[in-house]
Design a protein around this motif. Structure first.
Motif, PDB file in Angstrom:
ATOM      1  N   ALA A 163      -2.890  -1.377   0.478  1.00 20.90           N
ATOM      2  CA  ALA A 163      -3.471  -1.200   1.817  1.00 20.90           C
ATOM      3  C   ALA A 163      -4.810  -0.470   1.714  1.00 20.90           C
ATOM      4  N   ASP A 164      -5.650  -0.670   2.733  1.00 17.87           N
ATOM      5  CA  ASP A 164      -6.966  -0.033   2.744  1.00 17.87           C
ATOM      6  C   ASP A 164      -6.901   1.397   3.257  1.00 17.87           C
ATOM      7  N   ALA A 171      10.105   1.291  -1.274  1.00 21.99           N
ATOM      8  CA  ALA A 171       9.093   0.896  -2.264  1.00 21.99           C
ATOM      9  C   ALA A 171       9.568   1.211  -3.681  1.00 21.99           C
ATOM     10  N   ARG A 172      10.340   2.285  -3.820  1.00 21.07           N
ATOM     11  CA  ARG A 172      10.845   2.628  -5.157  1.00 21.07           C
ATOM     12  C   ARG A 172      11.895   1.623  -5.629  1.00 21.07           C
ATOM     13  N   ARG A 173      12.533   0.967  -4.663  1.00 22.24           N
ATOM     14  CA  ARG A 173      13.532  -0.043  -5.041  1.00 22.24           C
ATOM     15  C   ARG A 173      12.901  -1.408  -5.264  1.00 22.24           C
ATOM     16  N   ASP A 174      11.757  -1.657  -4.611  1.00 17.80           N
ATOM     17  CA  ASP A 174      11.190  -3.006  -4.632  1.00 17.80           C
ATOM     18  C   ASP A 174       9.692  -2.950  -4.961  1.00 17.80           C
ATOM     19  N   ASP A 220       3.635  -2.482  -4.102  1.00 17.36           N
ATOM     20  CA  ASP A 220       2.307  -3.106  -4.205  1.00 17.36           C
ATOM     21  C   ASP A 220       1.677  -3.277  -2.821  1.00 17.36           C
ATOM     22  N   ALA A 221       2.513  -3.654  -1.844  1.00 13.77           N
ATOM     23  CA  ALA A 221       1.979  -3.867  -0.486  1.00 13.77           C
ATOM     24  C   ALA A 221       1.439  -2.547   0.072  1.00 13.77           C
ATOM     25  N   LEU A 265       4.958  -6.202   3.805  1.00 14.92           N
ATOM     26  CA  LEU A 265       4.900  -7.401   2.965  1.00 14.92           C
ATOM     27  C   LEU A 265       4.095  -8.493   3.666  1.00 14.92           C
ATOM     28  N   TRP A 266       4.304  -8.597   4.981  1.00 13.03           N
ATOM     29  CA  TRP A 266       3.601  -9.636   5.756  1.00 13.03           C
ATOM     30  C   TRP A 266       2.086  -9.391   5.727  1.00 13.03           C
TER      31      TRP A 266
END
Ligand code: UDP
Length: 234
Positions: free
Chosen positions: A58-59, A45-48, A53-54, A163-164
């Motif tokens: 999340a809830d 997540a730190r790279r992308d 965001d995904a 992501l999905w």
């Protein structure tokens, strides 16, 4: 509810029981998703930013990894406990009644996992199964749209599954849970680390010893520890 941040990812400060209760409420409201990030996913997540965001979209975000709990303590915002995705799933299924769609794994894995679930949990009805190696997803999303499962287990590996889920949150599903290799554990093709290894926080080492090809992926653990200790990017 406010979240506990570890290197940019917000985690819900919940025990397994609290996570199960929260997931039940979310499922009743429908169209929610749960992520279970470990340190490797935090580093992805730190790279992308799309992965970040995904996760943060999340809830419910559960700390799947001793490393995440260690980091939360080190950063002065301790999470109550590790909530491994697989343990969370089993605890959730104990109280679950409804339909389940299993997505992911090699062809045949989802069907085997479905058999395990129906044998172990009488409240489960299987809505459908699909492998995780599709090129055209339209037949898959059409099937999910028709069956409208209460629960969709998304086992596509990280960060693909996160992501999905983020891009499919409009599907008519109660709750989606991103569970990675859990489909193989349910299918009986990959064993879970023994309890003593898990209790010592060594599940990652067990998986590395069984699947040495994970070595390069797990190198990101070093970067994770470094980033927590120094507060710096690697
Ligand atoms: N997988 C999939 N589609 C893909 C890539 C992976 O269905 O495009 C499946 C893979 O077969 C395995 C699971 O996702 O069953 C992820 O396994 P891994 O051990 O990498 O997951 P982790 O639990 O470490 O995220």
């Amino acid at each position: 509810m406010s979240r506990t941040e570890v290197l940019g990812v917000g985690f819900d400060a919940v025990t397994v029981d609290e996570a199960v209760a929260r997931a039940g409420e979310l499922m009743a409201r429908r169209r929610a998703y749960v992520c279970t990030p470990n340190p490797e996913i935090v580093m992805a997540a730190r790279r992308d930013p799309a992965v970040m965001d995904a996760l943060n979209g999340a809830d419910l975000v559960l700390a799947d990894g001793t490393g995440v709990v260690w980091a939360s303590k080190r950063l002065g915002r301790p999470l109550p406990q590790r909530v491994a995705g697989y343990d969370f799933l089993l605890a959730f299924m104990e109280r679950f009644t409804g339909s389940v769609f299993i997505l992911g794994g090699k062809p045949g894995a989802a069907e085997k996992a479905a058999r395990t679930l129906t044998e172990r949990f009488p409240g489960v009805e299987i809505a459908g199964c699909h492998d995780g190696y599709f090129t055209d997803e339209r037949p898959l999303t059409a099937e999910i749209g028709q069956t409208r499962p209460d629960l969709l287990l998304v086992c596509l590996g990280a960060p693909k599954q996160e992501l999905w889920m983020a891009s499919h949150r409009d599907l008519p599903v109660g709750l989606m849970i991103g569970l990675g290799g859990s489909v193989d554990v349910l299918a009986g093709t990959v064993p879970r680390a023994p309890l003593r290894w898990r209790q010592r926080g060594l599940e990652w080492l067990y998986r590395l010893l069984r699947q040495p090809k994970r070595f390069f992926r797990q190198l990101s653990l070093v970067g994770f520890v470094w980033a927590v200790i120094t507060g710096k990017e690697t």
